[in-house]
Design an enzyme around this catalytic site. Structure first.
Site, mmCIF file in Angstrom:
data_model
loop_
_atom_site.group_PDB
_atom_site.id
_atom_site.type_symbol
_atom_site.label_atom_id
_atom_site.label_comp_id
_atom_site.label_asym_id
_atom_site.label_seq_id
_atom_site.Cartn_x
_atom_site.Cartn_y
_atom_site.Cartn_z
ATOM 1 N N THR A 185 -5.657 11.644 9.373
ATOM 2 C CA THR A 185 -6.407 10.450 8.970
ATOM 3 C C THR A 185 -7.479 10.242 10.002
ATOM 4 O O THR A 185 -7.210 10.348 11.197
ATOM 5 C CB THR A 185 -5.486 9.207 8.989
ATOM 6 O OG1 THR A 185 -4.631 9.284 7.865
ATOM 7 C CG2 THR A 185 -6.275 7.905 8.947
ATOM 8 N N VAL A 212 1.027 4.059 -1.319
ATOM 9 C CA VAL A 212 -0.104 3.643 -0.487
ATOM 10 C C VAL A 212 0.415 3.537 0.941
ATOM 11 O O VAL A 212 1.502 3.001 1.172
ATOM 12 C CB VAL A 212 -0.653 2.287 -0.974
ATOM 13 C CG1 VAL A 212 -1.635 1.697 0.026
ATOM 14 C CG2 VAL A 212 -1.330 2.452 -2.342
HETATM 15 C C1 SD4 Z 1 -0.643 7.465 5.741
HETATM 16 N N1 SD4 Z 1 -1.396 7.046 7.979
HETATM 17 O O1 SD4 Z 1 -1.020 7.493 4.594
HETATM 18 C C2 SD4 Z 1 -1.619 7.855 6.821
HETATM 19 C C3 SD4 Z 1 -1.519 9.315 7.055
HETATM 20 C C4 SD4 Z 1 -2.117 9.710 8.339
HETATM 21 O O2 SD4 Z 1 -2.826 10.918 9.941
HETATM 22 O O3 SD4 Z 1 -2.467 8.979 9.185
HETATM 23 N N2 SD4 Z 1 -2.289 10.798 8.711
HETATM 24 O O4 SD4 Z 1 0.500 7.186 6.067
#
Ligand code: SD4
Length: 322
Positions: free
Chosen positions: A179, A208
């Site tokens: 992310t 989500v």
């Molecule tokens: C999630 N936080 O959908 C995101 C995934 C993520 O680095 O951060 N990946 O949970």
């Protein structure tokens, strides 16, 4: 008795006069600053820095910065080419926040390569903060965004390989990372932040994560600082992670100390439970003075930092457990 009383008063006044007034140490503000998560933070910071170093706003910087990862098909957990859910659908989450506490967010959005820009439109053009699914898509199309197929050939092959076992056990730093979260402080001393992702690979359809949730994946208070997250979103939601980091900075913690405390709270929640096996979380934080920091649960998380004296370096975050 009267004499003793007069002496005591005189001593008290004398003490008061000798007290040197405490001076608040005035900290030099470092600005502009941009910090973002993971290796692809470097390309994103480059774009953001062009805006910040020419006097542009933190808001423009973070939006334009994270769009680089959204458009890059090799970044398989953001935007185009992002890992799909277990039904083969690429569903995107994103949010953006400015120094006036304005924010916009989209969740479970399909077919649009730049969810961060849709989130900004939600912030600027609607009376709402969050649009999801079909409604978010409809809004994006009305705003002139193009409908695209986001499942690239490479990602489709990875999905087909995953389907053979269909085992949901995210591989740490592989299937639950990437992310892009970005925080910036501009020349005016204003903060903004952005966060965009395709979420956890092979998630349930409709899931989500934290990334579009203000307070979980991203939060800022222009009087204090900003924080953003990456990793298993459920953990950030359970702890209001990014909002908590900002509150801890408000109460005097440094950016790294604040991130560390929230990571420790998360560890405490998950310790002894099977989910700990695939849990990774990481936070970045930036305060009003331009001081920054980060902390994560396990080794492997890094961030990119650019200031007037640091030339877009990748830094490994400190971590809690191996
Ligand atoms: C999630 N936080 O959908 C995101 C995934 C993520 O680095 O951060 N990946 O949970």
């Amino acid at each position: 008795m009267k004499y003793i009383f007069i002496v005591l008063i005189a001593v008290f006044i004398g003490c008061k006069e000798n007290e040197t007034p405490k001076k608040e140490a005035v900290k030099e503000v470092i600005k502009p600053v941009v910090i973002s998560t993971w290796n692809h933070g470097i390309a994103a910071n480059n774009v953001a820095w062009k805006i910040l170093s020419s006097g542009g706003s933190a808001l423009d910087a973070v939006e334009q910065g994270v769009r680089t990862a959204e458009a890059n098909p090799d970044v398989q957990t953001v935007g185009l080419g992002g890992f799909p859910d277990r039904e083969g659908k690429v569903t995107l989450d994103a949010c953006i926040m400015d120094y006036n506490n304005n924010c916009g967010s989209v969740a479970f959005l399909q077919h649009i390569k730049h969810p961060i820009s849709v989130a900004r439109k939600v912030m600027e053009k609607t009376p709402h903060i969050m649009l999801v699914g079909e409604g978010a898509l409809q809004f994006a199309l009305e705003q002139g965004f193009e409908k695209e197929n986001l499942l690239t050939e490479k990602t489709k092959q990875d999905y087909e390989a995953w389907l053979l076992k269909s085992d949901y056990k995210p591989v740490i730093n592989i299937e639950n990372h990437d992310t892009i979260s970005m925080l910036a402080l501009d020349e005016e001393g204003n903060l903004s932040g952005a966060c965009t992702t395709s979420g956890a690979a092979w998630k349930m359809h409709g899931r989500v994560g934290d990334s579009p949730i203000i307070g979980a994946g991203l939060f800022l208070d222009n009087e204090v600082g900003a924080a953003a997250a990456t990793g298993m979103g459920e953990a950030m939601i359970k702890t209001a992670g990014s909002a908590m980091v900002v509150e801890l900075m408000r109460h005097g913690k440094s950016p790294e100390e604040a991130c560390k405390e929230v990571v420790e709270r998360i560890y405490k929640i998950y310790k002894g439970y099977p989910d700990l096996e695939w849990l990774q979380v990481g936070f970045i934080a930036l305060n009003k003075n331009g001081e920054y920091g980060s902390y994560c649960l396990r080794p492997g998380f890094n961030y990119a930092i650019q200031t007037n004296t640091i030339n877009n370096e990748l830094v490994d975050a400190n971590f809690k457990i191996k």
